[in-house]
Scaffold this motif. Structure first.
Motif, PDB file in Angstrom:
ATOM      1  N   ILE A  15       0.834  -1.204   0.000  1.00  0.00           N
ATOM      2  CA  ILE A  15       0.000   0.000   0.000  1.00  0.00           C
ATOM      3  C   ILE A  15       0.868   1.253   0.000  1.00  0.00           C
ATOM      4  O   ILE A  15       0.631   2.184  -0.783  1.00  0.00           O
ATOM      5  CB  ILE A  15      -0.949  -0.011   1.211  1.00  0.00           C
ATOM      6  CG1 ILE A  15      -1.969  -1.146   1.052  1.00  0.00           C
ATOM      7  CG2 ILE A  15      -1.654   1.336   1.376  1.00  0.00           C
ATOM      8  CD1 ILE A  15      -2.789  -1.428   2.290  1.00  0.00           C
ATOM      9  N   LEU A  53       2.365   2.078  -3.410  1.00  0.00           N
ATOM     10  CA  LEU A  53       1.443   2.069  -4.549  1.00  0.00           C
ATOM     11  C   LEU A  53       1.508   3.335  -5.396  1.00  0.00           C
ATOM     12  O   LEU A  53       1.470   3.271  -6.621  1.00  0.00           O
ATOM     13  CB  LEU A  53       0.021   1.850  -4.022  1.00  0.00           C
ATOM     14  CG  LEU A  53      -1.052   1.420  -4.992  1.00  0.00           C
ATOM     15  CD1 LEU A  53      -0.650   0.205  -5.799  1.00  0.00           C
ATOM     16  CD2 LEU A  53      -2.341   1.127  -4.231  1.00  0.00           C
ATOM     17  N   ILE A  72      -2.750  -3.486  -7.105  1.00  0.00           N
ATOM     18  CA  ILE A  72      -4.138  -3.401  -6.630  1.00  0.00           C
ATOM     19  C   ILE A  72      -4.814  -4.759  -6.766  1.00  0.00           C
ATOM     20  O   ILE A  72      -5.556  -5.182  -5.874  1.00  0.00           O
ATOM     21  CB  ILE A  72      -4.917  -2.294  -7.376  1.00  0.00           C
ATOM     22  CG1 ILE A  72      -4.347  -0.920  -7.023  1.00  0.00           C
ATOM     23  CG2 ILE A  72      -6.407  -2.363  -7.024  1.00  0.00           C
ATOM     24  CD1 ILE A  72      -4.876   0.226  -7.870  1.00  0.00           C
ATOM     25  N   LEU A 102      -3.821  -6.717  -3.837  1.00  0.00           N
ATOM     26  CA  LEU A 102      -4.512  -6.250  -2.631  1.00  0.00           C
ATOM     27  C   LEU A 102      -5.980  -6.669  -2.632  1.00  0.00           C
ATOM     28  O   LEU A 102      -6.542  -6.945  -1.572  1.00  0.00           O
ATOM     29  CB  LEU A 102      -4.373  -4.728  -2.503  1.00  0.00           C
ATOM     30  CG  LEU A 102      -2.956  -4.246  -2.193  1.00  0.00           C
ATOM     31  CD1 LEU A 102      -2.833  -2.741  -2.396  1.00  0.00           C
ATOM     32  CD2 LEU A 102      -2.556  -4.643  -0.776  1.00  0.00           C
ATOM     33  N   ILE A 104      -7.595  -6.759   3.945  1.00  0.00           N
ATOM     34  CA  ILE A 104      -6.737  -5.651   4.348  1.00  0.00           C
ATOM     35  C   ILE A 104      -6.932  -5.391   5.846  1.00  0.00           C
ATOM     36  O   ILE A 104      -8.065  -5.189   6.297  1.00  0.00           O
ATOM     37  CB  ILE A 104      -7.072  -4.363   3.547  1.00  0.00           C
ATOM     38  CG1 ILE A 104      -6.983  -4.630   2.029  1.00  0.00           C
ATOM     39  CG2 ILE A 104      -6.168  -3.201   3.962  1.00  0.00           C
ATOM     40  CD1 ILE A 104      -5.640  -5.094   1.529  1.00  0.00           C
ATOM     41  N   TYR A 144      -4.710  -0.356   7.799  1.00  0.00           N
ATOM     42  CA  TYR A 144      -4.288   0.112   6.472  1.00  0.00           C
ATOM     43  C   TYR A 144      -5.450   0.538   5.580  1.00  0.00           C
ATOM     44  O   TYR A 144      -5.234   1.083   4.499  1.00  0.00           O
ATOM     45  CB  TYR A 144      -3.503  -0.987   5.746  1.00  0.00           C
ATOM     46  CG  TYR A 144      -2.204  -1.338   6.409  1.00  0.00           C
ATOM     47  CD1 TYR A 144      -1.137  -0.441   6.412  1.00  0.00           C
ATOM     48  CD2 TYR A 144      -2.039  -2.557   7.038  1.00  0.00           C
ATOM     49  CE1 TYR A 144       0.060  -0.758   7.023  1.00  0.00           C
ATOM     50  CE2 TYR A 144      -0.844  -2.893   7.653  1.00  0.00           C
ATOM     51  CZ  TYR A 144       0.198  -1.987   7.642  1.00  0.00           C
ATOM     52  OH  TYR A 144       1.384  -2.307   8.245  1.00  0.00           O
ATOM     53  N   GLN A 153      -5.624   4.380   4.622  1.00  0.00           N
ATOM     54  CA  GLN A 153      -4.529   4.755   3.717  1.00  0.00           C
ATOM     55  C   GLN A 153      -4.794   4.213   2.313  1.00  0.00           C
ATOM     56  O   GLN A 153      -4.619   4.920   1.323  1.00  0.00           O
ATOM     57  CB  GLN A 153      -3.211   4.221   4.261  1.00  0.00           C
ATOM     58  CG  GLN A 153      -2.001   4.607   3.451  1.00  0.00           C
ATOM     59  CD  GLN A 153      -0.707   4.039   4.028  1.00  0.00           C
ATOM     60  OE1 GLN A 153      -0.707   3.209   4.931  1.00  0.00           O
ATOM     61  NE2 GLN A 153       0.411   4.489   3.490  1.00  0.00           N
ATOM     62  N   LEU A 154      -5.252   2.959   2.227  1.00  0.00           N
ATOM     63  CA  LEU A 154      -5.553   2.372   0.926  1.00  0.00           C
ATOM     64  C   LEU A 154      -6.694   3.124   0.257  1.00  0.00           C
ATOM     65  O   LEU A 154      -6.632   3.410  -0.947  1.00  0.00           O
ATOM     66  CB  LEU A 154      -5.891   0.886   1.075  1.00  0.00           C
ATOM     67  CG  LEU A 154      -6.254   0.147  -0.212  1.00  0.00           C
ATOM     68  CD1 LEU A 154      -5.116   0.228  -1.224  1.00  0.00           C
ATOM     69  CD2 LEU A 154      -6.608  -1.308   0.099  1.00  0.00           C
ATOM     70  N   CYS A 164      -6.432   5.101  -3.323  1.00  0.00           N
ATOM     71  CA  CYS A 164      -7.317   4.724  -4.430  1.00  0.00           C
ATOM     72  C   CYS A 164      -8.168   5.901  -4.896  1.00  0.00           C
ATOM     73  O   CYS A 164      -8.409   6.065  -6.098  1.00  0.00           O
ATOM     74  CB  CYS A 164      -8.177   3.523  -4.047  1.00  0.00           C
ATOM     75  SG  CYS A 164      -7.204   1.993  -4.012  1.00  0.00           S
TER      76      CYS A 164
END
Length: 167
Positions: free
Chosen positions: A70, A73, A85, A88, A93, A97, A100-101, A105
């Protein structure tokens, strides 16, 4: 600099040969993960693609690296980002996190100059997280304005509208 057997396979083989190599050489799985997370081209984006192709859902060998996946990325090119991605999306997840992800995105989604395939994968993550956290649904619907959807290719636009319908 000398290439490793895995690096050689990544640049000189077709998909089935790569998959066969990984099955025969499970000891190279950690190297594959490391290559996928770093920016050692031309190997890294291919390693990410191969990792996505050969890993299990919630793969215990990938799980310890979710944070690094992440975190890095934003620093890769489109094809590499799409493959990371995809990795992931196969993983649960950790809650630490998810925010943040989601933010990364959203940032990828808003970059209309990015490849549609990267943007839709980012959108897929956003929708997936909004299913867990319904309060995000309004934000996603606001980010699904014509400005962002019209920039997508036709087939991907339909996928985006289908994902929106899931909210």
């Amino acid at each position: 600099m000398k290439t490793t057997p895995l690096e050689s396979i990544l640049t000189k083989s077709y998909k089935q040969e790569m998959l066969d190599y990984m099955e025969a050489n499970p000891q190279d799985f950690n190297e594959l993960v490391e290559l996928a997370i770093t920016n050692k081209q031309p190997y890294s984006w291919r390693a990410a693609w191969l990792l996505w192709s050969c890993m299990k859902k919630n793969d215990e060998m990938v799980a310890p690296h979710i944070g690094r996946l992440i975190k890095g990325l934003d620093s890769f090119k489109d094809g590499h980002q799409r493959n990371l991605i995809n990795i992931l999306l196969k993983m649960d997840i950790p809650e630490d996190y998810e925010g943040q992800l989601f933010d990364i995105c959203v940032n990828l989604w808003m970059q209309i100059e990015k490849q549609s395939s990267v943007r839709i994968k980012a959108f897929e993550v956003m929708v997936s997280l909004a299913k867990t956290y319904p309060e995000l649904q309004h934000e996603i619907k606001a980010l699904a304005s014509d400005e962002y959807i019209d920039a997508l290719s036709g087939g991907i636009r339909k996928s985006c509208l289908r994902l929106l319908g899931e909210l």
